[in-house]
Design an enzyme around this catalytic site. Structure first.
Site, PDB file in Angstrom:
ATOM      1  N   ALA A  72       0.839  -1.205   0.000  1.00 55.49           N
ATOM      2  CA  ALA A  72       0.000   0.000   0.000  1.00 55.49           C
ATOM      3  C   ALA A  72       0.868   1.247   0.000  1.00 55.49           C
ATOM      4  O   ALA A  72       2.021   1.213   0.416  1.00 55.49           O
ATOM      5  CB  ALA A  72      -0.908   0.026   1.230  1.00 55.49           C
ATOM      6  N   TYR A 138      -5.722   8.253   2.880  1.00 55.59           N
ATOM      7  CA  TYR A 138      -5.060   7.000   3.243  1.00 55.59           C
ATOM      8  C   TYR A 138      -5.982   6.127   4.088  1.00 55.59           C
ATOM      9  O   TYR A 138      -6.237   4.959   3.766  1.00 55.59           O
ATOM     10  CB  TYR A 138      -3.762   7.289   3.999  1.00 55.59           C
ATOM     11  CG  TYR A 138      -3.206   6.075   4.706  1.00 55.59           C
ATOM     12  CD1 TYR A 138      -2.777   4.958   3.991  1.00 55.59           C
ATOM     13  CD2 TYR A 138      -3.114   6.043   6.105  1.00 55.59           C
ATOM     14  CE1 TYR A 138      -2.281   3.836   4.645  1.00 55.59           C
ATOM     15  CE2 TYR A 138      -2.619   4.931   6.753  1.00 55.59           C
ATOM     16  CZ  TYR A 138      -2.203   3.828   6.020  1.00 55.59           C
ATOM     17  OH  TYR A 138      -1.717   2.716   6.670  1.00 55.59           O
TER      18      TYR A 138
END
Length: 318
Positions: A72, A138
Site C-alpha cells: 500500500a 489514506y
C-alpha cells in the site's frame, strides 16, 4: 502452508515473511519495489517483482493457500495531495489481488489495515466497534478495502482478517524501518541522534497529557508479526474479522525523545512547533478482542527496548 506476502519487501512485510519462514511456511513475496527493498526479502522466500495490478499470473503459478496483504501507499499527507494514487494502488490494486486470489482458488487473507480508519476517536482506547470516520484519503482507502473484504467473504466464501494498528516500531530478524521519506517519530529521533538531522520537531507541547505532548500507540514489529501468523488460521470461510492491535497505554512524544537519548547516549535536540491540524491528544488502540479470541498480547512493551532494537539495526545498516 504456501503463503504469498504482498508488500513483503517493505518493513512490516519483510519481518512477517521472516516469521513465516521460521515457522516452516513456503513464502512468495509479491512487491513492485516502489518503496520496498529487494535485499530486505529474507533468504528462503521467492520474490516476484510485480505490482498488485499484475498479480494474477503470480498467483496462478504459485497457487497460494493464504495471502498476507501489506502492499500500500501509506503517507497521510501525500494521500491528501495525490488521492488518485491511493485509490488506484490501495483500492484498485487490492481489488485486482482479490480477483487473482479468486481465480487461483485462494480464499484466505490477512489484511494490514490501519487504526486511521477510525479518524478522531470519541474515546480511547479505541475498540473495534468505534465509528469509522477517517480524516484522510489514506485511512479512507484502507477502510474501503475492509468493506471489500466483508463483501468477498459473504459473496465468495473468503476467510479474512483485518488488523488495525497505529505505529509500528522496533526491529526483528535484523530488519528495521527504511523509508525514502521518513515520517515516523522513532526513526527520526534516531537519525537526529546519529547526526543525520539537526533536530526533531515536536508539534505542540500544550496538550492535555501528563507532559503536554501527544500520546501515541506503538507496537513492536515482532509482536505485529506474531499477530499476523495467529490470524492466518483464525477465520472460517465466509467470515471477516477485524482486530485492533495496540500496546494498551501509549507513549508520549517526549517519552520517545527521552528513550532515544537514553538508548543512544547522544543528544536529541528538539524544536517545538505549533500543533498540527487534526492531531488528537491521544490515540491508543484496545487489543482486548484479539487477546480474548486468539490469545495475542504484545511481549515487547518497554519503550527503551523497542527503541534499542531499532537503534541496533540502524547502526548495523550504517
Amino acid at each position: 502452508m504456501r503463503v504469498l506476502v504482498a508488500g513483503g519487501a517493505g518493513y512490516i512485510g519483510s519481518v512477517v515473511t521472516a516469521g513465516l519462514l521460521a515457522a516452516g511456511h513456503e513464502v512468495t513475496v509479491l512487491d513492485d519495489l516502489s518503496t520496498g527493498h529487494a535485499d530486505a526479502v529474507p533468504s528462503g522466500a521467492t520474490l516476484a517483482a510485480v505490482s498488485l495490478h499484475d498479480s494474477a499470473p503470480v498467483l496462478a503459478d504459485v497457487r497460494p493457500e493464504a495471502v498476507l496483504h501489506f502492499a500500500a501507499k501509506s503517507l497521510v499527507g501525500v494521500s491528501q495531495q495525490r488521492p488518485h494514487e491511493y485509490w488506484d494502488t490501495n483500492v484498485g490494486g487490492s481489488l485486482a489481488l482479490l480477483e487473482a486470489m479468486r481465480a487461483a482458488d485462494c480464499r484466505r487473507i490477512v489484511f494490514s489495515s490501519t487504526a486511521a480508519t477510525y479518524g478522531e476517536p470519541e474515546s480511547v482506547p479505541i475498540r473495534e466497534d468505534a465509528p469509522t470516520r477517517p480524516t484522510n484519503t489514506y485511512g479512507a482507502s484502507k477502510l474501503a478495502v475492509d468493506h471489500m473484504l466483508t463483501s468477498y467473504a459473504v459473496a465468495h466464501g473468503f476467510a479474512a482478517v483485518s488488523l488495525r494498528y497505529f505505529n509500528v516500531a522496533g526491529a526483528a530478524y535484523g530488519l528495521g524501518e527504511r523509508h525514502a521519506t521518513e515520517t515516523h517519530l522513532i526513526p527520526i529521533a534516531l537519525e537526529v541522534a546519529a547526526g543525520k538531522r539537526e533536530a526533531l520537531t515536536i508539534y505542540g507541547e500544550d496538550y492535555p497529557t501528563p507532559d503536554g505532548t501527544c500520546i501515541r500507540d506503538y507496537v513492536h514489529v515482532e509482536d505485529l508479526a506474531d499477530a499476523h501468523l495467529l490470524a492466518l488460521s483464525a477465520p472460517a470461510e465466509g467470515e471477516h474479522r477485524i482486530y485492533n492491535l495496540g500496546n494498551g497505554t501509549g507513549f508520549s512524544v517526549q517519552e520517545v525523545v527521552d528513550a532515544a537519548r537514553e538508548v543512544t547516549g547522544h543528544p536529541v535536540p528538539v524544536v517545538v512547533g505549533a500543533r498540527r491540524a487534526g492531531d488528537p491528544a491521544q490515540l491508543v488502540a484496545s487489543s482486548d478482542l484479539i487477546r480474548s479470541d486468539l490469545g495475542w498480547a504484545p511481549r515487547h512493551t518497554d519503550l527503551a527496548g523497542i527503541v534499542r532494537d531499532a537503534w541496533d539495526v540502524a547502526r548495523t545498516r550504517a
